[in-house]
Design a protein around this motif. Structure first.
Motif, PDB file in Angstrom:
ATOM      1  N   ARG A   1     -14.820   6.767 -45.404  1.00  0.00           N
ATOM      2  CA  ARG A   1     -14.337   5.553 -44.727  1.00  0.00           C
ATOM      3  C   ARG A   1     -13.908   4.485 -45.746  1.00  0.00           C
ATOM      4  O   ARG A   1     -13.529   3.404 -45.371  1.00  0.00           O
ATOM      5  N   ASP A   2     -14.013   4.819 -47.045  1.00  0.00           N
ATOM      6  CA  ASP A   2     -13.624   3.877 -48.087  1.00  0.00           C
ATOM      7  C   ASP A   2     -12.135   4.010 -48.361  1.00  0.00           C
ATOM      8  O   ASP A   2     -11.699   4.366 -49.453  1.00  0.00           O
ATOM      9  N   VAL A   3     -11.319   3.745 -47.337  1.00  0.00           N
ATOM     10  CA  VAL A   3      -9.867   3.833 -47.439  1.00  0.00           C
ATOM     11  C   VAL A   3      -9.266   2.600 -46.766  1.00  0.00           C
ATOM     12  O   VAL A   3      -9.912   1.910 -45.967  1.00  0.00           O
ATOM     13  N   GLU A   4      -8.013   2.349 -47.121  1.00  0.00           N
ATOM     14  CA  GLU A   4      -7.252   1.269 -46.488  1.00  0.00           C
ATOM     15  C   GLU A   4      -6.361   1.874 -45.406  1.00  0.00           C
ATOM     16  O   GLU A   4      -5.602   2.813 -45.670  1.00  0.00           O
ATOM     17  N   ILE A   5      -6.459   1.337 -44.174  1.00  0.00           N
ATOM     18  CA  ILE A   5      -5.616   1.766 -43.050  1.00  0.00           C
ATOM     19  C   ILE A   5      -4.502   0.725 -42.887  1.00  0.00           C
ATOM     20  O   ILE A   5      -4.776  -0.455 -42.663  1.00  0.00           O
ATOM     21  N   ILE A   6      -3.244   1.180 -43.027  1.00  0.00           N
ATOM     22  CA  ILE A   6      -2.087   0.290 -42.922  1.00  0.00           C
ATOM     23  C   ILE A   6      -1.340   0.644 -41.642  1.00  0.00           C
ATOM     24  O   ILE A   6      -0.879   1.788 -41.482  1.00  0.00           O
ATOM     25  N   LEU A   7      -1.249  -0.324 -40.711  1.00  0.00           N
ATOM     26  CA  LEU A   7      -0.490  -0.143 -39.465  1.00  0.00           C
ATOM     27  C   LEU A   7       0.905  -0.707 -39.701  1.00  0.00           C
ATOM     28  O   LEU A   7       1.112  -1.916 -39.752  1.00  0.00           O
ATOM     29  N   SER A   8       1.867   0.217 -39.892  1.00  0.00           N
ATOM     30  CA  SER A   8       3.245  -0.177 -40.188  1.00  0.00           C
ATOM     31  C   SER A   8       3.998  -0.351 -38.873  1.00  0.00           C
ATOM     32  O   SER A   8       4.465   0.625 -38.272  1.00  0.00           O
ATOM     33  N   LEU A   9       4.114  -1.616 -38.405  1.00  0.00           N
ATOM     34  CA  LEU A   9       4.809  -1.948 -37.145  1.00  0.00           C
ATOM     35  C   LEU A   9       5.961  -2.891 -37.489  1.00  0.00           C
ATOM     36  O   LEU A   9       5.774  -4.107 -37.651  1.00  0.00           O
ATOM     37  N   PRO A  10       7.177  -2.362 -37.628  1.00  0.00           N
ATOM     38  CA  PRO A  10       8.313  -3.234 -37.973  1.00  0.00           C
ATOM     39  C   PRO A  10       8.489  -4.364 -36.969  1.00  0.00           C
ATOM     40  O   PRO A  10       8.717  -5.514 -37.343  1.00  0.00           O
ATOM     41  N   GLN A  11       8.414  -4.048 -35.701  1.00  0.00           N
ATOM     42  CA  GLN A  11       8.471  -5.059 -34.639  1.00  0.00           C
ATOM     43  C   GLN A  11       7.072  -5.150 -34.045  1.00  0.00           C
ATOM     44  O   GLN A  11       6.589  -4.212 -33.421  1.00  0.00           O
ATOM     45  N   LEU A  12       6.429  -6.253 -34.287  1.00  0.00           N
ATOM     46  CA  LEU A  12       5.035  -6.405 -33.899  1.00  0.00           C
ATOM     47  C   LEU A  12       4.902  -6.289 -32.390  1.00  0.00           C
ATOM     48  O   LEU A  12       5.509  -7.043 -31.635  1.00  0.00           O
ATOM     49  N   GLU A  13       4.126  -5.320 -31.964  1.00  0.00           N
ATOM     50  CA  GLU A  13       3.787  -5.140 -30.560  1.00  0.00           C
ATOM     51  C   GLU A  13       2.284  -5.356 -30.443  1.00  0.00           C
ATOM     52  O   GLU A  13       1.494  -4.534 -30.893  1.00  0.00           O
ATOM     53  N   GLU A  14       1.952  -6.486 -29.845  1.00  0.00           N
ATOM     54  CA  GLU A  14       0.554  -6.893 -29.839  1.00  0.00           C
ATOM     55  C   GLU A  14      -0.329  -5.873 -29.143  1.00  0.00           C
ATOM     56  O   GLU A  14      -1.443  -5.586 -29.593  1.00  0.00           O
ATOM     57  N   THR A  15       0.191  -5.315 -28.042  1.00  0.00           N
ATOM     58  CA  THR A  15      -0.628  -4.355 -27.281  1.00  0.00           C
ATOM     59  C   THR A  15      -0.937  -3.122 -28.128  1.00  0.00           C
ATOM     60  O   THR A  15      -2.082  -2.654 -28.196  1.00  0.00           O
ATOM     61  N   VAL A  16       0.109  -2.603 -28.789  1.00  0.00           N
ATOM     62  CA  VAL A  16      -0.090  -1.414 -29.629  1.00  0.00           C
ATOM     63  C   VAL A  16      -1.036  -1.718 -30.779  1.00  0.00           C
ATOM     64  O   VAL A  16      -1.944  -0.946 -31.102  1.00  0.00           O
ATOM     65  N   PHE A  17      -0.845  -2.885 -31.412  1.00  0.00           N
ATOM     66  CA  PHE A  17      -1.676  -3.254 -32.555  1.00  0.00           C
ATOM     67  C   PHE A  17      -3.139  -3.387 -32.157  1.00  0.00           C
ATOM     68  O   PHE A  17      -4.039  -2.881 -32.832  1.00  0.00           O
ATOM     69  N   VAL A  18      -3.370  -4.093 -31.036  1.00  0.00           N
ATOM     70  CA  VAL A  18      -4.750  -4.299 -30.586  1.00  0.00           C
ATOM     71  C   VAL A  18      -5.405  -2.964 -30.246  1.00  0.00           C
ATOM     72  O   VAL A  18      -6.572  -2.704 -30.567  1.00  0.00           O
ATOM     73  N   THR A  19      -4.640  -2.104 -29.589  1.00  0.00           N
ATOM     74  CA  THR A  19      -5.208  -0.798 -29.213  1.00  0.00           C
ATOM     75  C   THR A  19      -5.596   0.010 -30.449  1.00  0.00           C
ATOM     76  O   THR A  19      -6.701   0.568 -30.536  1.00  0.00           O
ATOM     77  N   LEU A  20      -4.669   0.075 -31.415  1.00  0.00           N
ATOM     78  CA  LEU A  20      -4.959   0.846 -32.626  1.00  0.00           C
ATOM     79  C   LEU A  20      -6.103   0.229 -33.423  1.00  0.00           C
ATOM     80  O   LEU A  20      -6.964   0.937 -33.967  1.00  0.00           O
ATOM     81  N   MET A  21      -6.097  -1.127 -33.511  1.00  0.00           N
ATOM     82  CA  MET A  21      -7.173  -1.800 -34.239  1.00  0.00           C
ATOM     83  C   MET A  21      -8.527  -1.474 -33.619  1.00  0.00           C
ATOM     84  O   MET A  21      -9.503  -1.194 -34.311  1.00  0.00           O
ATOM     85  N   THR A  22      -8.585  -1.514 -32.295  1.00  0.00           N
ATOM     86  CA  THR A  22      -9.846  -1.230 -31.595  1.00  0.00           C
ATOM     87  C   THR A  22     -10.293   0.205 -31.849  1.00  0.00           C
ATOM     88  O   THR A  22     -11.473   0.475 -32.101  1.00  0.00           O
ATOM     89  N   GLU A  23      -9.341   1.159 -31.807  1.00  0.00           N
ATOM     90  CA  GLU A  23      -9.704   2.567 -31.998  1.00  0.00           C
ATOM     91  C   GLU A  23     -10.222   2.819 -33.412  1.00  0.00           C
ATOM     92  O   GLU A  23     -11.232   3.512 -33.602  1.00  0.00           O
ATOM     93  N   PHE A  24      -9.545   2.261 -34.396  1.00  0.00           N
ATOM     94  CA  PHE A  24      -9.975   2.506 -35.772  1.00  0.00           C
ATOM     95  C   PHE A  24     -11.304   1.836 -36.066  1.00  0.00           C
ATOM     96  O   PHE A  24     -12.152   2.396 -36.774  1.00  0.00           O
TER      97      PHE A  24
END
Length: 721
Positions: A673-696
């Motif tokens: 778990r000692d890694v950096e997770i980068i969510l590459s979203l060119p057009q910020l979609e809050e719903t997608v970001f929140v969902t992925l953030m919650t899952e990770f």
């Protein structure tokens, strides 16, 4: 009747053969039991044979009283080779040795060995009709020897110097007694051969030694007479008198010449001092003269008085004149004394010269005598060599004679062999072995019965079945196979939201996702989401591994490529691994789109070093998607974790672009778990970001970074393309 036509192709029905054997199992079992019973009865009827064995080791042996030197000499000799051991095997089977054993044990009295003594009626009739020689006319041991040889086995144990003597007999005691008797007779024969050799050597050496003694005495007498008549007297045992005298004269001449040279050098030094007017009191010969020393003391006293009086008196004073006259007289005496010393040294040089001349004359005379003595020594040396040779031969014969005489006793010459294993009376018979015979007979009967049954079934035609190989049947089967085998769907080269390679693993094995371990992480605190900000963050965090997730597809992957190049321009050693489904990072970075990559590495079709390539627009490195099948490669995705460990040891940062991957796929990629997770979203979609953030975060990945300026990245890469 068989249902197979005469001109029809047939095949063997193995199932029918097995059924036929099973249907006749009682008959086969009965035949097997009968065969086993017959074998058991036959084994019991046959008379038991017993076998025992004696083993002999062939090795050089010395007598027990031999000295240490003799034992070492015997042990240092060459070991017996294969031919010698084979010769000993033949000697153990020789007729003379066998006859002696037969006579010692009286084997001709045993019916087991002498069948001629209890001959049949037919044999008696043939003998009376003179159609056969009467075997009783032969000696008993010769009648027994054939039967004896049939039961005897003598062999060499492979890879050793051991000989085995094995004998088979109906009597267990006799089976053990005969090999032991043969071994004893063999050892006594070998020891007797040594005794005969020693006796012959003693008889031959006695007259030879007496003759040599006379020859040695005569040779030494001739040497002494020759030495006396020619004046070749020895001084120290090795040098003659003329040679010793010449050596002494040469040494004395060398010494005298040295004294002469020394005296001449001393005289020349004194002469040079007198002629040049220099002070001679520093020369050794002058300093050694007591008269010179007294005169020097007087001279020194007069000079002191003159110096004292000059301070108070005038130079014309009578006292000063008297002292100066005395000083001049003293110096004249010193010079005269120095001249006498010079004359004495010159006389020494003359005496040394005369002595050297006399020694040279003596040397010439002695050299003449020595040359004449050298000619005489030629004959003397010949006589001495003859005497020495006769003396050495006599000493050798004496040593051999003493050795042979000391081994004249029967116990003093052991045979070059010893018994290492004596035969013992066997308990179990060697033949027949009842249990193995019964088992083999039962197995053979069972197999033969089954084979006969199957052959009968084949010859009757019941075990044959027809083969229908018509073209219509083949075509129908081929069409059925083509319908059953699904056609593989073509892999799309690029789609707007191509799923990640890791999604293949999730589709095939969802149950493994529940085993992922969790670990602590660092929360993201940066409010700037640009690529540059993320690059600064990664540079400061010194993270060894970064996993990039692009839920929207290729535009997010383009931003990850831009991030990699920015890090490379900043001086970091960075590499990007293309784990996307579309291979968009490979299109942007690799020079060759068909270069070997991660799928080839996981399928084992490319070496690890062959999959690393340089970015065409920066100093970064890239591992492309590859050419192998994605599904087959993803079956070995667990092997990617140690590869990532190796890359993190070689690079400052390893970036894995996973495309539209989920938490389960990332968990399969790395167990840490000692890694950096980068969510590459060119057009910020809050719903997608929140969902992925919650899952990770729920999965334990709390170091999640948002990167959102993909349009600039697309425009930049479009211009570069």
């Amino acid at each position: 009747m068989s249902g197979v036509a005469r001109d029809q192709d047939v095949d063997i029905d193995l199932g029918q053969l097995a059924r036929a054997v099973w249907a006749r199992r009682l008959r086969i079992l009965t035949i097997t039991l009968v065969g086993a019973g017959v074998a058991f009865a036959g084994a019991k009827i046959v008379s038991p044979q017993y076998r025992s064995e004696t083993r002999i080791l062939i090795e050089p042996r010395a007598p027990a009283f031999a000295s240490t030197q003799q034992v070492n000499d015997a042990g240092a000799g060459p070991l017996m080779d294969e031919l010698n051991i084979a010769s000993q095997v033949q000697l153990l089977q020789s007729a003379d040795l066998l006859k002696k054993v037969i006579n010692d044990l009286k084997l001709y009295n045993l019916p087991e060995f002498d069948d001629a003594a209890n001959g049949s009626a037919m044999s008696s009739i043939l003998v009376k009709l003179h159609l056969k020689k009467n075997p009783m006319e032969n000696p008993p041991e010769e009648r027994v020897i054939d039967a004896f040889v049939e039961r005897l086995q003598v062999y060499q144990v492979p890879g050793s110097r051991v000989i085995g003597i094995s004998f088979t007999s109906k009597d267990p005691k006799l089976a053990a007694a005969i090999p032991n008797a043969m071994a004893n007779v063999y050892l006594s024969t070998q020891s007797g051969a040594k005794l005969d050799s020693n006796s012959e050597a003693t008889r031959w050496l006695e007259p030879e030694i007496e003759s040599l003694r006379l020859k040695v005495s005569e040779a030494e007498k001739k040497v002494a007479e020759y030495r006396t008549s020619h004046g070749l007297l020895q001084t120290n045992g090795t040098t003659t008198f003329p040679a010793q005298q010449l050596n002494d004269i040469s040494a004395e001449l060398t010494r005298v010449r040295g004294d002469k040279a020394n005296a001449e050098a001393r005289a020349q030094a004194v002469r040079n001092a007198l002629s040049s007017g220099e002070a001679s009191d520093t020369l050794p010969d002058i300093m050694a003269s007591q008269a010179i020393q007294r005169l020097k003391g007087t001279e020194s006293g007069l000079q002191s008085q003159i110096s004292d009086l000059q301070t108070s008196l005038l130079n014309s004073h009578p006292r000063l004149k008297s002292l100066r006259a005395q000083l001049a007289d003293i110096r004249t005496q010193i010079r005269q004394e120095t001249q006498r010393i010079l004359t004495s040294i010159e006389n020494e040089a003359k005496v040394a010269d005369l002595r050297a001349s006399e020694l040279e004359r003596q040397k010439d005379t002695v050299q003449t005598n020595s040359a004449r003595a050298g000619e005489d020594e030629v004959g003397l040396n010949a006589l001495e060599r003859e005497a020495t040779a006769q003396r050495q031969l006599l000493e050798t014969y004496l040593v051999r004679y003493r050795e042979a005489a000391s081994r004249a006793d029967s116990n003093s010459s052991p045979a070059d062999a010893r018994i290492v294993s004596k035969a013992i009376e066997p308990v179990d018979p060697y033949f027949p072995k009842v249990v193995p015979i019964v088992v083999v007979a039962a197995a053979a009967t069972l197999i033969l019965s089954a084979i006969v049954t199957m052959l009968a079934e084949l010859f009757s035609g019941r075990a044959l079945r027809p083969i229908d190989a018509s073209p219509e049947t083949i075509e129908s089967e081929t069409a059925a196979e083509e319908k059953i085998a699904p056609q593989a769907a073509p892999v799309a080269v690029r789609r707007p939201a191509q799923p990640s390679m890791l999604a293949v693993v999730a589709d095939e094995d969802d149950a493994i996702d529940e085993e992922v371990e969790t670990a602590a992480a660092v929360p993201q605190e940066d409010n700037e989401f640009s690529v540059g900000s993320v690059a600064d963050y990664l540079t400061g965090s010194r993270a060894p591994l970064a996993i990039a997730i692009s839920p929207t597809g290729d535009d997010g992957s383009a931003a990850t490529v831009l991030l990699t190049r920015i890090l490379a321009d900043a001086g970091l050693r960075v590499i990007l691994i293309d784990m996307t489904g579309s291979g968009h990072p490979t299109e942007l970075m690799a020079e060759d789109q068909a270069a070997p990559g991660v799928t080839d590495l996981l399928c084992g079709e490319a070496a690890f070093g062959d999959t690393i390539h340089s970015d065409r627009l920066s100093d970064a490195h890239v591992i492309p998607q590859g050419r192998s099948d994605v599904r087959r490669a993803m079956r070995g995705v667990d092997r990617l974790s140690p590869l990532l460990d190796a890359l993190t040891a070689a690079y400052d940062l390893v970036v894995v672009e996973c495309g539209a991957a989920d938490v389960a796929g990332v968990s399969r990629l790395t167990h840490s778990r000692d890694v950096e997770i980068i969510l590459s979203l060119p057009q910020l979609e809050e719903t997608v970001f929140v969902t992925l953030m919650t899952e990770f975060q729920a999965a334990g990945y709390e170091r999640v970074v948002l990167m959102s300026d993909g349009e600039a990245a697309e425009q930049r890469f479009g211009q570069a393309a």
